[in-house]
Every structure is written in structure tokens, then in C-alpha cells.
Design a protein around this motif. Structure first.
Motif, PDB file in Angstrom:
ATOM      1  N   CYS A  23     -22.978  58.672 -41.162  1.00 25.29           N
ATOM      2  CA  CYS A  23     -22.211  57.423 -41.224  1.00 25.29           C
ATOM      3  C   CYS A  23     -21.276  57.449 -42.432  1.00 25.29           C
ATOM      4  O   CYS A  23     -21.538  58.148 -43.423  1.00 25.29           O
ATOM      5  CB  CYS A  23     -23.137  56.219 -41.315  1.00 25.29           C
ATOM      6  SG  CYS A  23     -24.161  56.006 -39.837  1.00 25.29           S
ATOM      7  N   ASP A  24     -20.192  56.682 -42.344  1.00 19.24           N
ATOM      8  CA  ASP A  24     -19.211  56.698 -43.432  1.00 19.24           C
ATOM      9  C   ASP A  24     -19.714  56.002 -44.692  1.00 19.24           C
ATOM     10  O   ASP A  24     -19.042  56.051 -45.739  1.00 19.24           O
ATOM     11  CB  ASP A  24     -17.880  56.116 -42.970  1.00 19.24           C
ATOM     12  CG  ASP A  24     -17.979  54.656 -42.541  1.00 19.24           C
ATOM     13  OD1 ASP A  24     -19.088  54.081 -42.568  1.00 19.24           O
ATOM     14  OD2 ASP A  24     -16.935  54.084 -42.156  1.00 19.24           O
ATOM     15  N   GLY A  36     -18.453  53.469 -39.536  1.00 28.62           N
ATOM     16  CA  GLY A  36     -17.980  54.722 -38.961  1.00 28.62           C
ATOM     17  C   GLY A  36     -19.120  55.709 -38.830  1.00 28.62           C
ATOM     18  O   GLY A  36     -20.023  55.752 -39.680  1.00 28.62           O
ATOM     19  N   TYR A  37     -19.122  56.513 -37.771  1.00 26.33           N
ATOM     20  CA  TYR A  37     -20.191  57.492 -37.572  1.00 26.33           C
ATOM     21  C   TYR A  37     -19.634  58.710 -36.839  1.00 26.33           C
ATOM     22  O   TYR A  37     -18.600  58.651 -36.172  1.00 26.33           O
ATOM     23  CB  TYR A  37     -21.351  56.883 -36.776  1.00 26.33           C
ATOM     24  CG  TYR A  37     -21.006  56.567 -35.337  1.00 26.33           C
ATOM     25  CD1 TYR A  37     -21.354  57.440 -34.301  1.00 26.33           C
ATOM     26  CD2 TYR A  37     -20.325  55.404 -34.996  1.00 26.33           C
ATOM     27  CE1 TYR A  37     -21.025  57.157 -32.970  1.00 26.33           C
ATOM     28  CE2 TYR A  37     -19.991  55.111 -33.678  1.00 26.33           C
ATOM     29  CZ  TYR A  37     -20.355  55.997 -32.671  1.00 26.33           C
ATOM     30  OH  TYR A  37     -20.017  55.705 -31.373  1.00 26.33           O
ATOM     31  N   ARG A  38     -20.332  59.831 -36.987  1.00 30.36           N
ATOM     32  CA  ARG A  38     -19.998  61.055 -36.271  1.00 30.36           C
ATOM     33  C   ARG A  38     -21.269  61.889 -36.129  1.00 30.36           C
ATOM     34  O   ARG A  38     -22.287  61.580 -36.766  1.00 30.36           O
ATOM     35  CB  ARG A  38     -18.911  61.832 -37.014  1.00 30.36           C
ATOM     36  CG  ARG A  38     -19.293  62.242 -38.424  1.00 30.36           C
ATOM     37  CD  ARG A  38     -18.107  62.858 -39.162  1.00 30.36           C
ATOM     38  NE  ARG A  38     -18.503  63.322 -40.496  1.00 30.36           N
ATOM     39  CZ  ARG A  38     -17.686  63.904 -41.359  1.00 30.36           C
ATOM     40  NH1 ARG A  38     -16.397  64.074 -41.028  1.00 30.36           N
ATOM     41  NH2 ARG A  38     -18.108  64.307 -42.544  1.00 30.36           N
ATOM     42  N   PRO A  79     -16.646  63.549 -33.121  1.00 31.05           N
ATOM     43  CA  PRO A  79     -16.747  62.116 -32.822  1.00 31.05           C
ATOM     44  C   PRO A  79     -17.640  61.890 -31.611  1.00 31.05           C
ATOM     45  O   PRO A  79     -18.002  62.832 -30.896  1.00 31.05           O
ATOM     46  CB  PRO A  79     -15.306  61.717 -32.529  1.00 31.05           C
ATOM     47  CG  PRO A  79     -14.688  62.971 -32.001  1.00 31.05           C
ATOM     48  CD  PRO A  79     -15.347  64.105 -32.734  1.00 31.05           C
ATOM     49  N   TYR A 137     -14.022  59.737 -37.621  1.00 30.91           N
ATOM     50  CA  TYR A 137     -15.182  58.891 -37.380  1.00 30.91           C
ATOM     51  C   TYR A 137     -14.949  57.963 -36.185  1.00 30.91           C
ATOM     52  O   TYR A 137     -13.877  57.352 -36.046  1.00 30.91           O
ATOM     53  CB  TYR A 137     -15.470  58.017 -38.611  1.00 30.91           C
ATOM     54  CG  TYR A 137     -16.134  58.735 -39.753  1.00 30.91           C
ATOM     55  CD1 TYR A 137     -17.514  58.896 -39.774  1.00 30.91           C
ATOM     56  CD2 TYR A 137     -15.381  59.232 -40.815  1.00 30.91           C
ATOM     57  CE1 TYR A 137     -18.138  59.540 -40.849  1.00 30.91           C
ATOM     58  CE2 TYR A 137     -15.990  59.872 -41.889  1.00 30.91           C
ATOM     59  CZ  TYR A 137     -17.372  60.034 -41.887  1.00 30.91           C
ATOM     60  OH  TYR A 137     -17.976  60.674 -42.937  1.00 30.91           O
TER      61      TYR A 137
END
Length: 575
Positions: A29-30, A56-58, A68, A83
Motif C-alpha cells: 500500500c502507498d 493506493g495499492y499494488r 496494478p 498504484y
């Protein structure tokens, strides 16, 4: 929905990813949170993480690749490599929640490119103008997230994420909501036959998405026969219809999917899930002309390229590329007007194309004079208005809007726009930009009159801005009045009957003139069409009791005497 995330409502979010080619997956996560994902059966991974809306996440795969979410609902900054963002699917408050749609026979479709009209907000501002003309459905070219700031939309790589350069997901919902308040449906063009060339990571961790044994113009075919892959696209269709309340979908180039059984199952699942309380419409683009897929329990209609191609050849005399297959054009056009498809199993380009379609009502076919493909796939994006005289275009428009098929206009057509609609992209990668530019120019090398070096560069910003439609002054106002008049006539006299209409035949009156008739609501509708430059003799004038729907008094008197003026379409009803 099996893919993507689900907000749990307590500051946590549930994430899922299908990565059958990978041993380990973690989420990043960001805000700095990192967590391993639990491996499930059949290649699925999942986890529950502290992640609020806006996070935000990836996904990190085996420590060697970061990607993504393939079901991302929003990309941070529109970056297809960056993200994904947790969104609130229920956060938008709908103003017209009771909207249930409109029946298919009322559809008068207006195809548009969202970016060329100023993004989601720009399109929303145009809707009152379209409603005033009588347009009942707007169709958005694909909006799935793509690399760069501008694109036709057919290079999308994240099919669940509305392009950030057009606006936010809530901006898109507002567009749809406003349309519903104006009594208009909104359709979305979706691409399930390929992914774009930049930003698609699926092959690196979910190779079953691609069927290497079957090839398309874009590479390996999509492996929709694999349940997880087929479900990815079925749920995408349901996502747009449910979360964004679209009224219908147009499925791009389904012949390249190569699996009509899956298409039929897709339609069945959509119909069963949406239920009878909403009127949702499904439309195909299908070069294979597979009539068995068309019907109210499956797909409402198909874009009828045969009608366009035959009429275009008749109007312009062009005979290069696919237009070579529509010689002589009158024969193909009359078959399209009487039976739907011009090709129903005959050989075209060395192979058989199509299935018998004469048993289908006209409502199963979407006809058009122009669309994004037929204009934009020309080297210089020429609109019909630059190829033939205005009076000829007006005669063709009357044919389009008064014949008992479902008509579609392309953005700017109602203003007699002469602005080209060019092919444009904005790939950040220089090698890809060069490949697109060179490929575009090579495509037209064999066409007479086209010098490859003069063809506009798809990557240039000016190529995009040149494609924004304008209006042609006084002619534009005249054209808009004509379109409004024709749609009003259609709404009253034609549209209510197109599901049961049947052809009464059509025959040529000359090289560029014909008459076509249909049984329509207890009467017969006849269209007398002359797109040539010479008056022609009418062998069987209508009876004196005919009720004339369209045509000025002088032209009606002429046809009644047996002479159809040049560049005219007249319409009448007879009991």
C-alpha cells in the motif's frame, strides 16, 4: 465480483488476485503497509488489510514484479504501471435511481469519443443539446484506462478503471445520471478481444488469459474458455451495468474472440443477473455476421457494416480495401435493406462470411452512415461531408433515420461537421510511438492517392485536437433542424413497429436510386431514394391516397407523376 477488492466498512479491505503462474504474492500500500497474500485453490490469492477508501495499492509477485490490480477501479494519476486506488462503489448518490431504461425500439444512438468532447464533464454538458434533437442513447467509445493522456480507447489495459484523463469514477456516474434525467440511455463500448500493448502484465502471472493457439490482429486470442478468464469479462460487463448504471454495452470485434458459445453464455448471465425490471441492451460488432446470436433473449442487435459499406460505395464510388467486396453496391445495399446482412454465407476475401438473416426483424441491425472506424480508419479521417455534396448527405440521412432499423449517428454529424476524426494515441514509450507511426503509414502505402509520409502522426497532440468536431455554420444549423425533424417523424411513425416490421421488397430505379418498402404497423412504409445527380423514373408511383411523411411539396408532386428528383429521399405511408 471475484476479482479486485471489497471494502469491508471498518477501515479494512479484502483483496483478491488470480495469479496461477506465481508461487507467492504480497500487497503493498502507498502508506507503507506490506502484507503477504494467502494462496487459495486454482491460483487465487487473498488478504484482508487495513486500507481506507483512497488508499493506493499494488501487488508484488515473487519479489521480481510489481503490478496494478487487473480489476482496478481507479489508477493513481492514470498511470497504468502505478498504484491502483481503493474506491467506494456506493459513495455516489444517484439522483435518478428509479430510472429503468427505455425499450430497444426507441433507440436513436449517438456515438462519441469522451476525450474529444472534453472528458466526462464535457460530455455531460452536451447531453441537453442531444436530447433536444431526439437522441435517446449516447454510446461512449471505450474508456478503460490506457497509457498516456489520449487514445481512441482500444488500447485499454485495465478494463475496470475509467480513464483518469477523462475524470473520476463519480464524474462518469454523474454523466450517466444526468442522461437519465433527460430521458436518455447511455451505452458503453467494451473491448474483450485484446489488451493494449503497454501496461498489460497478465501474461507474466496469469498466462491462461491468452490462447496461443488462436491469433488475432493484436496477438494471441483471449482465453475466455478458461472459467477464471471468462468470469473476468462477464463481471466486467455486470460491473458497468450495475455500479455505473449503464443501459447497455457494445462489444467490440467479437469475431476476434472466436467463441460464440461464450458470447451466448455472457448474454444469458447478464440477462439473468440484471433481471426484467431494467431494460438493458447488448449490441455486437461482429464481422462474422452470426445471426444466431441476435434476438431479444441474447444480443439486441449488431452493427451492420454491410449497410454502411454498400451505401458508402454507392455514394462515393470508392472501391479500395474492404469496399472492393461491395461491387456492385446496389445489389448489396438492397439485400441489406430487405434481409439485414448483405453477406449471409457467401465468400468474401477468400472465406465464407455470415449466416442467413432474412428471418430477423430490422430491429436486430444498427445502421449508420459513419462511425469511429469508418471515418478514423481512413488515412486522413475524412467525414462523409467532405466526400459528397450536402444534399446527398441529407438524402442518406433521411434513409438512415426513416428506415425501420436502429440508427446511429457519429459525433458532429448533426452539425454537418467537416472536421476529420483521425487515429490518435499518446504512448509514453518512444519505441512504441515509432511502431505505431510507421505501422499507420505502411497500412496505407498501397492506397491510391495516399503518400505515407503525409499521413498524420497518431502520437502528435495536433492529431488529437484536429479530431474535435466543429459545426459548419449555416449549413450546420440546417442539418441540425433536419435531424430533429427526421427523428421526430421516426419516433411517431416508424420506431414503435420495428420489432415486427418485415420487408415488402426493394428494387433499383437507376444506378444510384431505389425504392424500398416495409410492412409497418398495419401500413406499408416506402422510401424513394435517389443519391445520384440525375432524376430517375419511378416505375410504380405511390397511390394518390398515400400519406407523405418526408419530402417537400414539389418533390412529392414530381414522384406522384413518376419522376424522383436527384439527391432526394422521400417517405410515404400507404394503408
Amino acid at each position: 465480483m471475484p476479482y479486485g477488492f471489497k471494502v469491508l466498512g471498518d477501515g479494512r479491505t479484502h483483496f483478491r488476485l488470480w495469479a496461477p503462474d506465481r508461487e507467492a504474492v504480497s500487497i503493498e500500500c502507498d502508506d507503507g503497509h506490506v502484507a503477504p497474500m494467502r494462496a487459495l485453490d486454482d491460483g487465487w490469492f487473498e488478504c484482508v488489510c487495513p486500507a481506507e477508501v483512497g488508499t493506493g495499492y499494488r501487488f508484488r509477485l515473487d519479489d521480481d514484479l510489481v503490478v496494478p490490480d487487473p480489476a482496478s477501479r481507479r489508477q493513481d494519476g492514470g498511470d497504468v504501471h502505478g498504484y491502483s486506488v481503493v474506491t467506494d462503489p456506493l459513495g455516489y448518490t444517484w439522483r435518478h435511481r428509479d430510472w429503468k431504461g427505455r425499450p430497444w425500439h426507441e433507440a436513436v444512438i449517438y456515438e462519441l469519443h469522451v476525450g474529444a468532447l472534453g472528458g466526462f464533464h464535457g460530455v455531460e454538458m452536451v447531453l441537453p443539446h442531444l436530447a433536444s434533437l431526439g437522441i435517446t442513447a449516447v454510446e461512449l467509445m471505450p474508456i478503460a484506462e490506457f497509457p498516456g493522456e489520449r487514445n481512441w480507447g482500444y488500447d485499454g489495459v485495465l478494463p475496470y478503471a475509467p480513464a483518469a484523463s477523462y475524470g473520476s469514477p463519480d464524474d462518469l456516474k454523474s454523466l450517466v445520471d444526468t442522461a437519465h434525467g433527460l430521458g436518455m440511455m447511455v451505452f458503453l463500448d467494451v473491448v474483450y478481444n485484446h489488451f493494449g500493448p503497454d501496461g498489460n502484465y497478465l501474461g507474466a502471472y496469469a498466462s491462461p488469459f491468452f490462447d496461443e493457439a488462436a491469433h488475432t490482429p493484436w496477438g494471441a486470442a483471449i482465453g475466455v474458455a478458461t472459467p477464471q478468464v471468462g468470469d473476468y469479462f462477464v463481471h466486467n460487463a455486470l460491473y458497468w451495468l450495475d455500479e455505473f448504471r449503464f443501459d447497455g454495452l457494445r462489444f467490440d470485434a467479437v469475431h476476434a474472440i472466436g467463441n460464440p458459445g461464450w458470447l451466448a453464455a455472457l448474454a444469458g448471465r447478464v440477462r439473468a443477473t440484471v433481471g426484467p425490471e431494467r431494460q438493458v441492451h447488448l449490441v455486437l460488432e461482429n464481422e462474422a455476421n452470426q445471426a444466431h446470436l441476435l434476438g431479444r433473449s441474447r444480443f439486441d442487435a449488431q452493427w451492420n457494416d454491410d449497410f454502411h459499406n454498400a451505401l458508402h460505395v454507392l455514394l462515393t464510388g470508392e472501391d479500395e480495401g474492404y469496399y472492393a467486396h461491395y461491387q456492385p453496391p446496389m445489389e448489396k445495399l438492397l439485400r441489406s435493406l430487405t434481409e439485414g446482412f448483405a453477406f449471409q454465407g457467401e465468400v468474401m476475401g477468400g472465406r465464407r462470411r455470415g449466416e442467413p438473416s432474412a428471418h430477423l426483424p430490422p430491429a436486430r441491425f444498427v445502421n449508420f452512415l459513419q462511425n469511429h472506424d469508418q471515418v478514423g480508419n481512413r488515412a486522413f479521417g475524412d467525414r462523409l461531408s467532405t466526400l459528397v455534396p450536402p444534399e446527398t448527405v441529407e438524402a442518406a440521412l433521411a434513409l438512415l433515420l426513416l428506415a425501420p432499423f436502429v440508427p446511429m449517428l457519429f459525433m458532429g454529424e448533426e452539425w454537418a461537421s467537416r472536421t476529420p476524426f483521425l487515429f490518435f494515441t499518446d504512448f509514453p514509450d518512444e519505441d512504441l510511438r515509432k511502431a505505431v507511426r510507421d505501422g499507420r503509414r505502411k497500412e496505407f502505402e498501397a492506397f491510391a492517392g495516399f503518400a505515407g509520409e503525409t499521413i498524420p502522426d497518431p502520437n502528435e497532440y495536433d492529431t488529437f485536437t484536429a479530431s474535435i468536431p466543429d459545426r459548419d455554420g449555416a449549413l450546420g444549423e440546417k442539418r441540425r433542424a433536419l435531424v430533429r425533424e427526421l427523428i421526430a417523424l421516426r419516433r411517431k411513425h416508424v420506431a414503435p413497429y420495428i420489432e415486427e416490421a418485415r420487408s415488402l421488397g426493394a428494387h433499383a430505379l437507376g444506378a444510384k436510386a431505389f425504392v424500398a418498402s416495409w410492412a409497418l404497423g398495419g401500413a406499408s412504409l416506402s422510401l424513394f431514394v435517389n443519391v445520384g445527380d440525375e432524376d430517375v423514373v419511378v416505375d410504380r408511383p405511390p397511390s394518390p391516397s398515400a400519406a407523405w411523411l418526408h419530402g417537400d411539396a414539389a418533390d412529392v408532386a414530381s414522384v406522384s407523376r413518376g419522376l424522383l428528383p436527384a439527391r432526394r429521399t422521400l417517405a410515404c405511408l400507404e394503408s
